[in-house]
Design a protein around this motif. Structure first.
Motif, PDB file in Angstrom:
ATOM      1  N   LYS A  80      37.351  54.941  46.002  1.00 60.44           N
ATOM      2  CA  LYS A  80      38.104  53.926  46.748  1.00 60.44           C
ATOM      3  C   LYS A  80      38.757  54.537  47.984  1.00 60.44           C
ATOM      4  CE  LYS A  80      42.144  50.895  46.272  1.00 60.44           C
ATOM      5  NZ  LYS A  80      43.193  50.411  45.325  1.00 60.44           N
ATOM      6  N   GLU A 126      41.031  44.432  49.730  1.00 61.35           N
ATOM      7  CA  GLU A 126      42.185  45.302  49.994  1.00 61.35           C
ATOM      8  C   GLU A 126      41.905  46.231  51.178  1.00 61.35           C
ATOM      9  OE1 GLU A 126      44.378  49.112  47.893  1.00 61.35           O
ATOM     10  OE2 GLU A 126      43.522  47.565  46.589  1.00 61.35           O
ATOM     11  N   ASN A 177      35.241  51.418  43.493  1.00 58.54           N
ATOM     12  CA  ASN A 177      36.251  50.420  43.152  1.00 58.54           C
ATOM     13  C   ASN A 177      37.543  51.037  42.612  1.00 58.54           C
ATOM     14  OD1 ASN A 177      34.339  50.866  40.822  1.00 58.54           O
ATOM     15  ND2 ASN A 177      35.987  49.811  39.748  1.00 58.54           N
ATOM     16  N   THR A 178      37.594  52.374  42.533  1.00 57.18           N
ATOM     17  CA  THR A 178      38.809  53.011  42.016  1.00 57.18           C
ATOM     18  C   THR A 178      38.835  54.484  42.425  1.00 57.18           C
ATOM     19  OG1 THR A 178      40.130  53.380  40.010  1.00 57.18           O
ATOM     20  CG2 THR A 178      37.757  53.710  39.826  1.00 57.18           C
ATOM     21  N   LYS A 204      37.894  53.751  51.888  1.00 55.85           N
ATOM     22  CA  LYS A 204      38.954  53.267  52.773  1.00 55.85           C
ATOM     23  C   LYS A 204      39.012  54.083  54.066  1.00 55.85           C
ATOM     24  CE  LYS A 204      42.944  52.602  50.839  1.00 55.85           C
ATOM     25  NZ  LYS A 204      44.281  52.917  50.265  1.00 55.85           N
ATOM     26  N   LYS A 245      35.670  43.829  40.292  1.00 56.28           N
ATOM     27  CA  LYS A 245      36.664  44.808  40.731  1.00 56.28           C
ATOM     28  C   LYS A 245      36.355  45.287  42.145  1.00 56.28           C
ATOM     29  CE  LYS A 245      38.102  46.713  36.259  1.00 56.28           C
ATOM     30  NZ  LYS A 245      38.157  47.949  35.415  1.00 56.28           N
ATOM     31  N   VAL A 253      38.738  45.310  45.631  1.00 52.68           N
ATOM     32  CA  VAL A 253      38.981  46.513  46.429  1.00 52.68           C
ATOM     33  C   VAL A 253      38.493  46.308  47.856  1.00 52.68           C
ATOM     34  CG1 VAL A 253      38.313  48.939  46.739  1.00 52.68           C
ATOM     35  CG2 VAL A 253      38.970  48.096  44.479  1.00 52.68           C
TER      36      VAL A 253
END
Length: 248
Positions: free
Chosen positions: A55, A84, A50-51, A59, A77, A81
């Protein structure tokens, strides 16, 4: 005259460092994943996705067509993500599942749920971890760092060092957050930090290097203790004993 020149140099130094920062950062992050492998039909799990590095890793794998599970402690969270990444990549097969590595019950529940959903797991990125957090214990009574980073994540095929990366890993240390801010122009971005994980996950022919330690997309040196098979076996046995697992 000399004093004026020194003063001018001192005044210009921050500007010069700012201008040179992209090139310095590029030099410090020399390793890049060059694989062009596509992943349609492949199933991927990325922990702590999530970060930060997790992340960016998720992606990139979604961009290549994989079905990606974001295994996160904070599901809310994680959902943000996931949306996104879906929007960015056009890949709607980005899913979020609850996973708290500080609780073996959560780990077992995640594994049970995953096995009910999927027949295969092609890529596992054990990205989640903690650093410099205040002394605390996991739900099972282990010290937090060993409980999450070692016992929670389990045994991986490759060990990777992403380098010094701008991420939330230093969130527990005010001093480290200040240092990261001070030298932010020279620290790797999360995208750059994800390259070694991506390299190990995607590059064909790395099987013969299984068990090695990677940094900047290359095998790198480790200490004699880290290469000692007797110590490794003892660590394995102790870890299995702590978790109540069979040793073989």
């Amino acid at each position: 005259m000399v004093e004026l020149l020194l003063l001018l140099l001192l005044l210009l130094l921050p500007f010069l460092l700012y201008m040179a920062a992209p090139q310095i950062r590029k030099m410090l992050s020399s390793g890049m994943c060059t694989s062009t492998v596509q992943l349609p039909g492949k199933v991927v799990v990325v922990t702590g996705a999530n970060t930060g590095i997790g992340k960016e890793t998720a992606k990139e794998l979604a961009q290549r067509g994989a079905r990606v599970y974001l295994a996160c402690r904070d599901v809310e969270k994680g959902e943000l993500v996931a949306k996104e990444i879906q929007t960015t990549t056009g890949n709607q097969q980005v899913l979020v599942r609850k996973l708290d590595l500080s609780d073996t019950k959560s780990i077992r529940a995640f594994a049970k749920g995953f096995l009910a959903e999927e027949k295969h797991l092609h890529i596992l990125i054990n990205n989640a971890g903690v650093m410099m957090c205040p002394y605390s214990k996991t739900a099972d009574g282990f010290e937090m760092h060993i409980g999450v980073n070692h016992l929670g994540s389990g045994v991986t095929t490759y060990s990777v060092h992403p380098g010094t990366v701008q991420s939330e890993l230093v969130r527990h240390s005010s001093f480290m957050r200040w240092m990261w801010w001070l030298f932010s122009f020279f620290i790797k971005t999360p995208q750059q930090g994800a390259q070694t994980s991506l390299h190990c996950a995607l590059t064909e022919g790395l099987e013969i290097l299984s068990g090695n330690h990677f940094s900047d997309c290359h095998v790198t040196w480790v200490s004699a203790q880290a290469r000692n098979e007797t110590i490794a076996r003892r660590l394995w046995d102790v870890s299995c004993d702590l978790l109540g697992l069979p040793m073989d």
